[in-house]
Motif scaffolding. Structure first.
Motif, PDB file in Angstrom:
ATOM      1  N   GLU A  74      13.821   6.995  -7.036  1.00  0.00           N
ATOM      2  CA  GLU A  74      12.599   6.938  -7.839  1.00  0.00           C
ATOM      3  C   GLU A  74      12.540   8.098  -8.836  1.00  0.00           C
ATOM      4  OE1 GLU A  74       7.977   7.166  -6.684  1.00  0.00           O
ATOM      5  OE2 GLU A  74       9.100   5.617  -5.599  1.00  0.00           O
ATOM      6  N   SER A  75      13.298   9.150  -8.579  1.00  0.00           N
ATOM      7  CA  SER A  75      13.252  10.358  -9.410  1.00  0.00           C
ATOM      8  C   SER A  75      13.986  10.224 -10.746  1.00  0.00           C
ATOM      9  CB  SER A  75      13.854  11.531  -8.633  1.00  0.00           C
ATOM     10  OG  SER A  75      15.219  11.272  -8.328  1.00  0.00           O
ATOM     11  N   LEU A  76      14.664   9.111 -10.996  1.00  0.00           N
ATOM     12  CA  LEU A  76      15.310   8.934 -12.293  1.00  0.00           C
ATOM     13  C   LEU A  76      14.252   8.886 -13.396  1.00  0.00           C
ATOM     14  CD1 LEU A  76      18.095   6.301 -11.495  1.00  0.00           C
ATOM     15  CD2 LEU A  76      18.346   8.772 -11.785  1.00  0.00           C
ATOM     16  N   ASN A  77      14.670   9.043 -14.623  1.00  0.00           N
ATOM     17  CA  ASN A  77      13.751   9.045 -15.764  1.00  0.00           C
ATOM     18  C   ASN A  77      13.454   7.598 -16.200  1.00  0.00           C
ATOM     19  OD1 ASN A  77      12.160  10.027 -17.813  1.00  0.00           O
ATOM     20  ND2 ASN A  77      13.870  10.357 -19.213  1.00  0.00           N
ATOM     21  N   TRP A  78      12.734   6.870 -15.360  1.00  0.00           N
ATOM     22  CA  TRP A  78      12.421   5.459 -15.607  1.00  0.00           C
ATOM     23  C   TRP A  78      11.456   5.342 -16.783  1.00  0.00           C
ATOM     24  CZ3 TRP A  78      15.494   2.303 -13.034  1.00  0.00           C
ATOM     25  CH2 TRP A  78      16.021   2.716 -11.818  1.00  0.00           C
ATOM     26  N   MET A  79      11.711   4.378 -17.656  1.00  0.00           N
ATOM     27  CA  MET A  79      10.836   4.158 -18.811  1.00  0.00           C
ATOM     28  C   MET A  79       9.711   3.177 -18.491  1.00  0.00           C
ATOM     29  SD  MET A  79      13.775   4.119 -21.749  1.00  0.00           S
ATOM     30  CE  MET A  79      12.640   3.792 -23.073  1.00  0.00           C
ATOM     31  N   HIS A  80      10.001   2.117 -17.737  1.00  0.00           N
ATOM     32  CA  HIS A  80       9.010   1.095 -17.405  1.00  0.00           C
ATOM     33  C   HIS A  80       8.279   1.518 -16.125  1.00  0.00           C
ATOM     34  CE1 HIS A  80       7.171  -2.849 -16.925  1.00  0.00           C
ATOM     35  NE2 HIS A  80       7.653  -2.898 -15.688  1.00  0.00           N
ATOM     36  N   ASP A  87       7.766   1.229 -10.240  1.00  0.00           N
ATOM     37  CA  ASP A  87       7.864  -0.019 -11.003  1.00  0.00           C
ATOM     38  C   ASP A  87       9.320  -0.412 -11.278  1.00  0.00           C
ATOM     39  OD1 ASP A  87       7.024  -2.283 -12.326  1.00  0.00           O
ATOM     40  OD2 ASP A  87       5.866  -1.233 -13.850  1.00  0.00           O
ATOM     41  N   SER A  88       9.987   0.287 -12.189  1.00  0.00           N
ATOM     42  CA  SER A  88      11.366  -0.083 -12.533  1.00  0.00           C
ATOM     43  C   SER A  88      12.337   0.112 -11.385  1.00  0.00           C
ATOM     44  CB  SER A  88      11.866   0.711 -13.743  1.00  0.00           C
ATOM     45  OG  SER A  88      11.670  -0.024 -14.927  1.00  0.00           O
ATOM     46  N   VAL A  89      12.106   1.127 -10.561  1.00  0.00           N
ATOM     47  CA  VAL A  89      12.993   1.330  -9.415  1.00  0.00           C
ATOM     48  C   VAL A  89      12.942   0.106  -8.497  1.00  0.00           C
ATOM     49  CG1 VAL A  89      11.349   2.604  -7.961  1.00  0.00           C
ATOM     50  CG2 VAL A  89      13.779   3.003  -7.699  1.00  0.00           C
ATOM     51  N   SER A  90      11.769  -0.489  -8.335  1.00  0.00           N
ATOM     52  CA  SER A  90      11.632  -1.698  -7.512  1.00  0.00           C
ATOM     53  C   SER A  90      12.374  -2.878  -8.128  1.00  0.00           C
ATOM     54  CB  SER A  90      10.155  -2.052  -7.336  1.00  0.00           C
ATOM     55  OG  SER A  90       9.490  -1.034  -6.636  1.00  0.00           O
ATOM     56  N   LEU A 120      12.600  -8.979   4.734  1.00  0.00           N
ATOM     57  CA  LEU A 120      11.899  -8.759   3.478  1.00  0.00           C
ATOM     58  C   LEU A 120      12.134  -7.298   3.146  1.00  0.00           C
ATOM     59  CD1 LEU A 120       9.820  -9.340   1.194  1.00  0.00           C
ATOM     60  CD2 LEU A 120       8.085  -8.504   2.808  1.00  0.00           C
ATOM     61  N   THR A 121      12.728  -7.029   1.994  1.00  0.00           N
ATOM     62  CA  THR A 121      12.888  -5.648   1.544  1.00  0.00           C
ATOM     63  C   THR A 121      11.814  -5.411   0.485  1.00  0.00           C
ATOM     64  OG1 THR A 121      14.612  -6.376   0.010  1.00  0.00           O
ATOM     65  CG2 THR A 121      15.335  -5.458   2.095  1.00  0.00           C
ATOM     66  N   GLU A 122      10.786  -4.708   0.900  1.00  0.00           N
ATOM     67  CA  GLU A 122       9.643  -4.416   0.019  1.00  0.00           C
ATOM     68  C   GLU A 122       9.891  -3.064  -0.637  1.00  0.00           C
ATOM     69  OE1 GLU A 122       6.909  -4.383  -2.292  1.00  0.00           O
ATOM     70  OE2 GLU A 122       6.587  -6.098  -0.951  1.00  0.00           O
ATOM     71  N   PHE A 123       9.845  -3.032  -1.959  1.00  0.00           N
ATOM     72  CA  PHE A 123      10.160  -1.818  -2.696  1.00  0.00           C
ATOM     73  C   PHE A 123       8.933  -1.094  -3.245  1.00  0.00           C
ATOM     74  CE2 PHE A 123      13.993  -4.583  -3.345  1.00  0.00           C
ATOM     75  CZ  PHE A 123      14.749  -3.955  -2.354  1.00  0.00           C
ATOM     76  N   ARG A 124       7.766  -1.698  -3.161  1.00  0.00           N
ATOM     77  CA  ARG A 124       6.536  -1.045  -3.623  1.00  0.00           C
ATOM     78  C   ARG A 124       5.936  -0.227  -2.486  1.00  0.00           C
ATOM     79  NH1 ARG A 124       5.393  -1.344  -9.144  1.00  0.00           N
ATOM     80  NH2 ARG A 124       6.044  -3.380  -9.878  1.00  0.00           N
ATOM     81  N   HIS A 125       5.380   0.935  -2.834  1.00  0.00           N
ATOM     82  CA  HIS A 125       4.748   1.777  -1.819  1.00  0.00           C
ATOM     83  C   HIS A 125       3.491   1.109  -1.254  1.00  0.00           C
ATOM     84  CE1 HIS A 125       7.410   5.194  -2.325  1.00  0.00           C
ATOM     85  NE2 HIS A 125       7.323   5.015  -3.637  1.00  0.00           N
ATOM     86  N   ALA A 126       2.674   0.533  -2.121  1.00  0.00           N
ATOM     87  CA  ALA A 126       1.451  -0.150  -1.680  1.00  0.00           C
ATOM     88  C   ALA A 126       1.819  -1.488  -1.044  1.00  0.00           C
ATOM     89  CB  ALA A 126       0.524  -0.377  -2.871  1.00  0.00           C
ATOM     90  N   ALA A 127       1.059  -1.864  -0.039  1.00  0.00           N
ATOM     91  CA  ALA A 127       1.312  -3.134   0.652  1.00  0.00           C
ATOM     92  C   ALA A 127       1.047  -4.321  -0.277  1.00  0.00           C
ATOM     93  CB  ALA A 127       0.438  -3.236   1.894  1.00  0.00           C
ATOM     94  N   HIS A 128       1.933  -5.290  -0.220  1.00  0.00           N
ATOM     95  CA  HIS A 128       1.804  -6.521  -1.004  1.00  0.00           C
ATOM     96  C   HIS A 128       2.071  -7.713  -0.088  1.00  0.00           C
ATOM     97  CE1 HIS A 128       2.379  -3.751  -4.365  1.00  0.00           C
ATOM     98  NE2 HIS A 128       1.974  -4.715  -5.174  1.00  0.00           N
ATOM     99  N   SER A 129       1.457  -8.844  -0.405  1.00  0.00           N
ATOM    100  CA  SER A 129       1.851 -10.108   0.217  1.00  0.00           C
ATOM    101  C   SER A 129       2.836 -10.761  -0.752  1.00  0.00           C
ATOM    102  CB  SER A 129       0.639 -10.999   0.480  1.00  0.00           C
ATOM    103  OG  SER A 129      -0.108 -11.183  -0.697  1.00  0.00           O
TER     104      SER A 129
END
Length: 138
Positions: A74-80, A87-90, A120-129
């Motif tokens: 996540e520490s990369l210089n993501w633009m999106h 976001d982009s890391v996911s 299920l590999t969930e990549f967002r920190h916040a819980a999602h369905s």
């Protein structure tokens, strides 16, 4: 012959989650009469993915999550980052793992190996369905 159903998995936060039983609970009507066939699962999201891996030791799921964080930090210089720093890391992790998995069906059951389960590999920190499209071909 084909069968298809779209369903939603329970909300989960970041990590690798064993969801085999939850998926089977949604698709068992489509499996019951299939002697020989294939199941295709497709996740309708760009920040989570599906994969098949070890179903016994929960440490494997923790190790996978850790390894993916090292490969795509996540520490990369993501633009999106419109939806936050994950976001982009996911999206990138989703491209690596994939949106679709397939497995054989034999005599009305998934023909997975002894130690295999669906993650299920969930990549967002916040819980999602997450919505899944299951397609059975026999």
């Amino acid at each position: 012959m084909g069968w298809q159903k779209t369903f939603t998995l329970s909300r989960r936060s970041k990590g690798c989650h064993l969801v085999t039983d939850e998926i089977i609970s949604h698709i068992s009507p489509g499996l019951k009469d299939v002697q020989v066939g294939m199941l295709f699962l497709f996740i309708q999201h760009t920040s989570a993915a599906l994969t098949i891996n070890e179903n016994c030791d929960p440490d494997v799921r923790k190790d996978m999550d850790m390894a993916l964080d090292k490969v795509v930090p996540e520490s990369l210089n993501w633009m999106h980052t419109d939806e936050g720093p994950d976001d982009s890391v996911s999206h990138t992790k989703t491209s690596l793992i994939g949106a679709t998995i397939s497995m054989p069906i034999t005599q009305g059951r998934l023909n997975l190996g002894t130690w295999q389960g669906i993650y299920l590999t969930e990549f967002r920190h916040a819980a999602h369905s997450r919505r899944i499209v299951a397609t059975v071909i026999s």
